[in-house]
Scaffold this motif. Sequence first.
Motif, PDB file in Angstrom:
ATOM      1  N   GLN A 180       0.828  -1.196   0.000  1.00 41.51           N
ATOM      2  CA  GLN A 180       0.000   0.000   0.000  1.00 41.51           C
ATOM      3  C   GLN A 180       0.869   1.254   0.000  1.00 41.51           C
ATOM      4  O   GLN A 180       1.739   1.438   0.849  1.00 41.51           O
ATOM      5  CB  GLN A 180      -0.908   0.009   1.232  1.00 41.51           C
ATOM      6  N   GLY A 181       0.640   2.119  -0.993  1.00 42.41           N
ATOM      7  CA  GLY A 181       1.429   3.335  -1.115  1.00 42.41           C
ATOM      8  C   GLY A 181       2.736   3.158  -1.867  1.00 42.41           C
ATOM      9  O   GLY A 181       3.505   4.113  -2.002  1.00 42.41           O
ATOM     10  N   GLY A 182       2.983   1.945  -2.386  1.00 44.45           N
ATOM     11  CA  GLY A 182       4.237   1.681  -3.081  1.00 44.45           C
ATOM     12  C   GLY A 182       4.189   2.066  -4.548  1.00 44.45           C
ATOM     13  O   GLY A 182       4.378   1.227  -5.432  1.00 44.45           O
ATOM     14  N   ASP A 183       3.985   3.345  -4.813  1.00 49.45           N
ATOM     15  CA  ASP A 183       3.845   3.808  -6.196  1.00 49.45           C
ATOM     16  C   ASP A 183       5.116   3.606  -7.006  1.00 49.45           C
ATOM     17  O   ASP A 183       5.068   3.465  -8.228  1.00 49.45           O
ATOM     18  CB  ASP A 183       3.451   5.290  -6.219  1.00 49.45           C
ATOM     19  N   ASN A 184       6.266   3.620  -6.336  1.00 52.65           N
ATOM     20  CA  ASN A 184       7.541   3.471  -7.039  1.00 52.65           C
ATOM     21  C   ASN A 184       8.084   2.045  -6.987  1.00 52.65           C
ATOM     22  O   ASN A 184       9.229   1.806  -7.367  1.00 52.65           O
ATOM     23  CB  ASN A 184       8.573   4.433  -6.445  1.00 52.65           C
ATOM     24  N   GLN A 185       7.287   1.111  -6.519  1.00 49.27           N
ATOM     25  CA  GLN A 185       7.725  -0.280  -6.429  1.00 49.27           C
ATOM     26  C   GLN A 185       7.957  -0.849  -7.829  1.00 49.27           C
ATOM     27  O   GLN A 185       7.135  -0.688  -8.725  1.00 49.27           O
ATOM     28  CB  GLN A 185       6.665  -1.111  -5.696  1.00 49.27           C
ATOM     29  N   THR A 186       9.106  -1.524  -8.030  1.00 49.10           N
ATOM     30  CA  THR A 186       9.439  -2.089  -9.340  1.00 49.10           C
ATOM     31  C   THR A 186       9.397  -3.612  -9.362  1.00 49.10           C
ATOM     32  O   THR A 186       9.331  -4.201 -10.438  1.00 49.10           O
ATOM     33  CB  THR A 186      10.843  -1.637  -9.783  1.00 49.10           C
ATOM     34  N   MET A 187       9.451  -4.258  -8.216  1.00 41.02           N
ATOM     35  CA  MET A 187       9.411  -5.716  -8.136  1.00 41.02           C
ATOM     36  C   MET A 187       7.963  -6.196  -7.990  1.00 41.02           C
ATOM     37  O   MET A 187       7.098  -5.445  -7.527  1.00 41.02           O
ATOM     38  CB  MET A 187      10.227  -6.211  -6.936  1.00 41.02           C
ATOM     39  N   PRO A 188       7.678  -7.452  -8.366  1.00 37.97           N
ATOM     40  CA  PRO A 188       6.316  -7.991  -8.187  1.00 37.97           C
ATOM     41  C   PRO A 188       6.048  -8.431  -6.753  1.00 37.97           C
ATOM     42  O   PRO A 188       5.072  -9.112  -6.488  1.00 37.97           O
ATOM     43  CB  PRO A 188       6.298  -9.182  -9.143  1.00 37.97           C
ATOM     44  N   PHE A 189       6.928  -8.049  -5.824  1.00 37.69           N
ATOM     45  CA  PHE A 189       6.809  -8.453  -4.424  1.00 37.69           C
ATOM     46  C   PHE A 189       7.454  -7.377  -3.566  1.00 37.69           C
ATOM     47  O   PHE A 189       8.104  -6.453  -4.069  1.00 37.69           O
ATOM     48  CB  PHE A 189       7.508  -9.800  -4.194  1.00 37.69           C
ATOM     49  N   TRP A 190       7.285  -7.499  -2.272  1.00 37.30           N
ATOM     50  CA  TRP A 190       8.053  -6.665  -1.343  1.00 37.30           C
ATOM     51  C   TRP A 190       8.448  -7.506  -0.144  1.00 37.30           C
ATOM     52  O   TRP A 190       7.811  -8.511   0.163  1.00 37.30           O
ATOM     53  CB  TRP A 190       7.258  -5.435  -0.901  1.00 37.30           C
ATOM     54  N   GLN A 191       9.530  -7.102   0.502  1.00 35.89           N
ATOM     55  CA  GLN A 191       9.980  -7.796   1.702  1.00 35.89           C
ATOM     56  C   GLN A 191       9.502  -7.039   2.929  1.00 35.89           C
ATOM     57  O   GLN A 191       9.702  -5.837   3.053  1.00 35.89           O
ATOM     58  CB  GLN A 191      11.504  -7.922   1.728  1.00 35.89           C
ATOM     59  N   GLU A 192       8.871  -7.773   3.819  1.00 30.46           N
ATOM     60  CA  GLU A 192       8.364  -7.213   5.071  1.00 30.46           C
ATOM     61  C   GLU A 192       9.210  -7.750   6.217  1.00 30.46           C
ATOM     62  O   GLU A 192       9.349  -8.958   6.375  1.00 30.46           O
ATOM     63  CB  GLU A 192       6.902  -7.624   5.237  1.00 30.46           C
TER      64      GLU A 192
END
Length: 245
Positions: free
Chosen positions: A169-181
Amino acid sequence: MAFRTFLKSLGANAPSVETVVANRAVRPGDRIQTHVTIRGGGADVRVDRLVLELVTRAEDREGETGWNRPVPFAERHVGPFELRAGETLAHRIDLDVPWEAPLTYVLGRPLRGGRVAVRTTLEIDNAVDRGDFDEIAVHALPAQDMFVEAYRRLGFRLDEAEVKMGVVQGGDNQTMPFWQEIEFDFPDYYRRPQGEQLETGFFARPDSLDVFLGSTGAHRFEYAGLTVEACQKWLDAYCREEWQM
C-alpha cells in the motif's frame, strides 16, 4: 562455490553445467559475477538458452523451507549456440542486484526468513533443466542498517522477514512484483494490541530509501547526512504519535 547439474531429461550422456559465483556477498545495487562452464555430452546439441536468474522465496508460494516455486527478479541469458560432443564452453555472466532485492543479512547477521539464490537453467531442444540453487548473501545498505540499529536501540526485537507477492500500500515506485516485510516486536513501553508487530518495508534507490511502517505509506529518507541518531529520533516520534505512551 560451484554446483553442477546433469541434464537428466536428456539422458545419461547429456551435457553438464557448472556455475561458480565469484562474489556471494553483495548489497542492493551491486553486481554478481558468475562463471558458467558447459561440457558437451555424447552428441552434438543446440543450446536454445543458458539462463542465470536471481530468485527469492515468497511466503505465499512456498513451504517453510522449500524452493518449490521461487520468484525470479533478475535475469541474464546467453544463446542460442551449438555445443559439440565433449566440447567445453565457458561464459562469464554478470547479474545486477536490483535495489529492491530482498535482504538476507542485516547488521552483519543472517536475517531469518530472508533467502536469495542464483539459479542456472539450460534449455535444449525444448527440454528445460533447472540446476541447483546457489544461495547468496544480500547485506543491507548502510541506510537500512541504520534503521535496524535504530529499532534495536529503542528496544524493538527483530523477529523475521517475509517476501509477499503484490504491491505494498502506497508503493507507487515499487518495481518488483513483491516486497519484503521485516517484522519487529514492540518494546513494552509502547501501547499497542497484544502481540502486534511493527511491519517494515525498505525500498531502496541509488540516492534514497523509502521506509514503510504498517499501512501508513512511504516515508522517504535521503542517504546524504543520514545517521542512526536521526533514524532513532524519527522512529521514536512516529511510534509515540501512533501508539500513545
